[in-house]
Scaffold this motif. Structure first.
Motif, PDB file in Angstrom:
ATOM      1  N   PHE A   1       2.184  -4.010 -13.334  1.00 19.85           N
ATOM      2  CA  PHE A   1       2.900  -3.052 -13.535  1.00 19.85           C
ATOM      3  C   PHE A   1       1.282  -2.580 -14.299  1.00 19.85           C
ATOM      4  CE2 PHE A   1       6.995  -4.867 -15.466  1.00 19.85           C
ATOM      5  CZ  PHE A   1       7.649  -3.750 -15.099  1.00 19.85           C
ATOM      6  N   PHE A   2       1.285  -1.523 -14.185  1.00 16.98           N
ATOM      7  CA  PHE A   2       0.094  -0.575 -14.427  1.00 16.98           C
ATOM      8  C   PHE A   2      -0.228   1.007 -15.195  1.00 16.98           C
ATOM      9  CE2 PHE A   2       0.665  -2.299  -9.797  1.00 16.98           C
ATOM     10  CZ  PHE A   2      -0.056  -2.400  -9.212  1.00 16.98           C
ATOM     11  N   ASP A   3      -1.036   0.090 -15.968  1.00 13.83           N
ATOM     12  CA  ASP A   3      -1.712   0.906 -16.772  1.00 13.83           C
ATOM     13  C   ASP A   3      -1.894   2.757 -16.488  1.00 13.83           C
ATOM     14  OD1 ASP A   3      -1.645  -1.033 -18.890  1.00 13.83           O
ATOM     15  OD2 ASP A   3      -3.568  -1.191 -18.446  1.00 13.83           O
ATOM     16  N   SER A   4      -2.597   2.546 -14.908  1.00 11.61           N
ATOM     17  CA  SER A   4      -2.746   4.540 -14.918  1.00 11.61           C
ATOM     18  C   SER A   4      -1.992   4.296 -13.461  1.00 11.61           C
ATOM     19  CB  SER A   4      -3.999   4.646 -14.580  1.00 11.61           C
ATOM     20  OG  SER A   4      -4.922   3.357 -13.761  1.00 11.61           O
ATOM     21  N   ALA A   5      -1.685   5.944 -12.712  1.00  2.00           N
ATOM     22  CA  ALA A   5      -1.118   5.729 -11.323  1.00  2.00           C
ATOM     23  C   ALA A   5      -2.412   5.146 -10.963  1.00  2.00           C
ATOM     24  CB  ALA A   5      -1.014   7.605 -11.754  1.00  2.00           C
ATOM     25  N   GLU A   6      -3.187   5.490 -10.941  1.00  5.62           N
ATOM     26  CA  GLU A   6      -4.676   5.130  -9.456  1.00  5.62           C
ATOM     27  C   GLU A   6      -4.532   4.138  -9.894  1.00  5.62           C
ATOM     28  OE1 GLU A   6      -4.907   7.657 -12.297  1.00  5.62           O
ATOM     29  OE2 GLU A   6      -5.435   8.923 -11.407  1.00  5.62           O
ATOM     30  N   ALA A   7      -4.821   2.746 -10.857  1.00  7.43           N
ATOM     31  CA  ALA A   7      -4.486   1.397 -10.259  1.00  7.43           C
ATOM     32  C   ALA A   7      -3.462   0.970  -9.411  1.00  7.43           C
ATOM     33  CB  ALA A   7      -4.464   0.880 -11.914  1.00  7.43           C
ATOM     34  N   ALA A   8      -1.952   2.340  -9.627  1.00  7.23           N
ATOM     35  CA  ALA A   8      -1.048   1.882  -8.896  1.00  7.23           C
ATOM     36  C   ALA A   8      -1.080   1.818  -7.768  1.00  7.23           C
ATOM     37  CB  ALA A   8       0.175   2.486  -9.124  1.00  7.23           C
ATOM     38  N   VAL A   9      -1.779   3.105  -7.324  1.00 11.42           N
ATOM     39  CA  VAL A   9      -2.105   2.887  -5.738  1.00 11.42           C
ATOM     40  C   VAL A   9      -2.926   2.422  -5.071  1.00 11.42           C
ATOM     41  CG1 VAL A   9      -3.596   5.186  -4.719  1.00 11.42           C
ATOM     42  CG2 VAL A   9      -1.572   5.727  -6.630  1.00 11.42           C
ATOM     43  N   ARG A  10      -3.778   2.384  -5.698  1.00 11.08           N
ATOM     44  CA  ARG A  10      -5.256   1.360  -5.447  1.00 11.08           C
ATOM     45  C   ARG A  10      -4.592   0.463  -5.291  1.00 11.08           C
ATOM     46  NH1 ARG A  10      -8.475   3.312  -9.228  1.00 11.08           N
ATOM     47  NH2 ARG A  10      -7.843   1.152 -10.693  1.00 11.08           N
ATOM     48  N   PHE A  11      -3.522  -0.431  -5.851  1.00  9.57           N
ATOM     49  CA  PHE A  11      -2.590  -1.668  -5.530  1.00  9.57           C
ATOM     50  C   PHE A  11      -2.412  -1.758  -3.852  1.00  9.57           C
ATOM     51  CE2 PHE A  11       0.488  -4.927  -5.815  1.00  9.57           C
ATOM     52  CZ  PHE A  11      -0.596  -5.901  -5.589  1.00  9.57           C
ATOM     53  N   ALA A  12      -1.424  -0.493  -3.940  1.00  3.36           N
ATOM     54  CA  ALA A  12      -0.362  -0.175  -3.004  1.00  3.36           C
ATOM     55  C   ALA A  12      -1.107   0.139  -1.732  1.00  3.36           C
ATOM     56  CB  ALA A  12       0.334   1.187  -2.962  1.00  3.36           C
ATOM     57  N   LYS A  13      -2.202   0.638  -1.599  1.00  2.00           N
ATOM     58  CA  LYS A  13      -2.862   0.850  -0.645  1.00  2.00           C
ATOM     59  C   LYS A  13      -3.491  -0.746  -0.473  1.00  2.00           C
ATOM     60  CE  LYS A  13      -5.707   4.968  -2.035  1.00  2.00           C
ATOM     61  NZ  LYS A  13      -6.671   6.064  -1.650  1.00  2.00           N
ATOM     62  N   THR A  14      -4.072  -1.778  -1.253  1.00  2.00           N
ATOM     63  CA  THR A  14      -4.902  -2.546  -0.527  1.00  2.00           C
ATOM     64  C   THR A  14      -3.980  -4.012  -0.012  1.00  2.00           C
ATOM     65  OG1 THR A  14      -5.953  -2.261  -2.454  1.00  2.00           O
ATOM     66  CG2 THR A  14      -5.797  -4.810  -1.702  1.00  2.00           C
ATOM     67  N   GLU A  15      -2.124  -4.004  -0.527  1.00  2.00           N
ATOM     68  CA  GLU A  15      -1.540  -4.271  -0.094  1.00  2.00           C
ATOM     69  C   GLU A  15      -1.283  -3.881   1.095  1.00  2.00           C
ATOM     70  OE1 GLU A  15       0.069  -7.393  -1.708  1.00  2.00           O
ATOM     71  OE2 GLU A  15      -1.641  -7.290  -2.630  1.00  2.00           O
ATOM     72  N   ALA A  16      -1.001  -3.072   1.575  1.00  2.00           N
ATOM     73  CA  ALA A  16      -0.489  -2.295   3.187  1.00  2.00           C
ATOM     74  C   ALA A  16      -1.429  -2.852   4.048  1.00  2.00           C
ATOM     75  CB  ALA A  16      -0.777  -0.557   2.640  1.00  2.00           C
ATOM     76  N   PHE A  17      -3.095  -1.939   3.713  1.00  2.00           N
ATOM     77  CA  PHE A  17      -4.273  -2.581   4.099  1.00  2.00           C
ATOM     78  C   PHE A  17      -4.214  -4.033   5.003  1.00  2.00           C
ATOM     79  CE2 PHE A  17      -6.131   0.993   2.813  1.00  2.00           C
ATOM     80  CZ  PHE A  17      -5.759   2.241   3.065  1.00  2.00           C
ATOM     81  N   SER A  18      -3.944  -4.767   3.888  1.00  2.00           N
ATOM     82  CA  SER A  18      -4.044  -6.686   3.688  1.00  2.00           C
ATOM     83  C   SER A  18      -2.816  -6.554   5.180  1.00  2.00           C
ATOM     84  CB  SER A  18      -3.408  -7.339   3.172  1.00  2.00           C
ATOM     85  OG  SER A  18      -3.807  -9.004   2.928  1.00  2.00           O
ATOM     86  N   TYR A  19      -1.620  -5.787   5.040  1.00  2.00           N
ATOM     87  CA  TYR A  19       0.143  -6.120   5.609  1.00  2.00           C
ATOM     88  C   TYR A  19      -0.497  -5.707   6.805  1.00  2.00           C
ATOM     89  CZ  TYR A  19       4.593  -5.543   7.707  1.00  2.00           C
ATOM     90  OH  TYR A  19       5.535  -5.440   8.773  1.00  2.00           O
ATOM     91  N   ILE A  20      -0.727  -4.634   7.307  1.00  2.00           N
ATOM     92  CA  ILE A  20      -1.280  -4.667   8.811  1.00  2.00           C
ATOM     93  C   ILE A  20      -2.739  -5.222   9.280  1.00  2.00           C
ATOM     94  CG2 ILE A  20      -2.807  -2.339   9.589  1.00  2.00           C
ATOM     95  CD1 ILE A  20      -1.643  -0.309   8.107  1.00  2.00           C
ATOM     96  N   ARG A  21      -3.340  -5.451   8.616  1.00  2.00           N
ATOM     97  CA  ARG A  21      -4.495  -6.862   9.056  1.00  2.00           C
ATOM     98  C   ARG A  21      -3.764  -7.483   9.807  1.00  2.00           C
ATOM     99  NH1 ARG A  21      -8.011  -4.968   5.164  1.00  2.00           N
ATOM    100  NH2 ARG A  21      -7.109  -6.644   3.974  1.00  2.00           N
ATOM    101  N   THR A  22      -2.915  -8.669   8.810  1.00  2.00           N
ATOM    102  CA  THR A  22      -2.137  -9.550   9.231  1.00  2.00           C
ATOM    103  C   THR A  22      -1.349  -8.998  10.573  1.00  2.00           C
ATOM    104  OG1 THR A  22      -1.725  -9.744   7.543  1.00  2.00           O
ATOM    105  CG2 THR A  22      -0.709 -10.895   8.793  1.00  2.00           C
ATOM    106  N   ARG A  23      -0.891  -8.089  10.836  1.00  2.00           N
ATOM    107  CA  ARG A  23       0.243  -7.647  12.112  1.00  2.00           C
ATOM    108  C   ARG A  23      -0.714  -7.254  13.059  1.00  2.00           C
ATOM    109  NH1 ARG A  23       5.420  -8.635  11.540  1.00  2.00           N
ATOM    110  NH2 ARG A  23       5.631  -6.893  13.687  1.00  2.00           N
ATOM    111  N   SER A  24      -2.425  -7.018  12.739  1.00  2.00           N
ATOM    112  CA  SER A  24      -3.401  -6.574  13.800  1.00  2.00           C
ATOM    113  C   SER A  24      -3.604  -7.565  14.784  1.00  2.00           C
ATOM    114  CB  SER A  24      -4.034  -5.673  13.599  1.00  2.00           C
ATOM    115  OG  SER A  24      -2.796  -4.765  13.372  1.00  2.00           O
ATOM    116  N   GLN A  25      -4.028  -8.928  13.976  1.00  2.00           N
ATOM    117  CA  GLN A  25      -4.070 -10.051  14.997  1.00  2.00           C
ATOM    118  C   GLN A  25      -3.331 -10.258  16.028  1.00  2.00           C
ATOM    119  OE1 GLN A  25      -4.826 -13.004  11.463  1.00  2.00           O
ATOM    120  NE2 GLN A  25      -6.010 -11.660  10.404  1.00  2.00           N
ATOM    121  N   PRO A  26      -4.381 -11.098  16.523  1.00  2.00           N
ATOM    122  CA  PRO A  26      -4.120 -11.753  17.620  1.00  2.00           C
ATOM    123  C   PRO A  26      -3.641 -13.202  17.528  1.00  2.00           C
ATOM    124  CG  PRO A  26      -6.001 -11.372  18.403  1.00  2.00           C
ATOM    125  CD  PRO A  26      -5.879 -10.844  16.830  1.00  2.00           C
ATOM    126  N   ALA A  27      -2.260 -12.775  18.432  1.00  2.00           N
ATOM    127  CA  ALA A  27      -1.263 -13.957  18.192  1.00  2.00           C
ATOM    128  C   ALA A  27      -1.878 -15.222  17.713  1.00  2.00           C
ATOM    129  CB  ALA A  27      -0.419 -14.780  18.996  1.00  2.00           C
TER     130      ALA A  27
END
Length: 82
Positions: free
Chosen positions: A48-74
Motif C-alpha cells: 500500500f502507498f501513501d500517495s498516488a504518485e508513489a503507487a504509479v512509480r512502483f507500478a511503472k518500475t515493476e512493468a519495466f523490470s518485467y519487460i526487461r526480463t522478457r526482452s533478454q535473449p534466451a
C-alpha cells in the motif's frame, strides 16, 4: 487516470485506486500485439502507498523490470538452446 507509456512493443498503463482506508493500491497493464493477437498482462501489487504518485512509480518500475526480463535473449536468461 495516468498516461500510458509505449516501451518497444509494449504499452504500459499504470493504474491506481484507493482502498477503504484511503491508502493507494497499484497495478499495471502491459499490453502487446495487435487486433485479435493482443495480449494484456495485468499485475496487481500487495504493498500500500501513501500517495498516488508513489503507487504509479512502483507500478511503472515493476512493468519495466518485467519487460526487461522478457526482452533478454534466451541465452542470457540462463536457458540453453539446441
Amino acid at each position: 487516470m495516468y498516461p500510458s507509456i509505449q516501451v518497444g512493443k509494449y504499452l504500459v498503463s499504470p493504474l491506481v485506486r484507493r482502498d477503504h482506508a484511503g491508502r493507494y493500491i497499484a497495478s499495471v497493464s502491459i499490453r502487446s500485439g495487435h487486433s485479435s493477437m493482443t495480449q494484456d498482462r495485468l499485475m496487481r501489487f500487495t504493498p500500500f502507498f501513501d500517495s498516488a504518485e508513489a503507487a504509479v512509480r512502483f507500478a511503472k518500475t515493476e512493468a519495466f523490470s518485467y519487460i526487461r526480463t522478457r526482452s533478454q535473449p534466451a541465452a542470457r536468461k540462463g536457458r540453453l538452446s539446441a
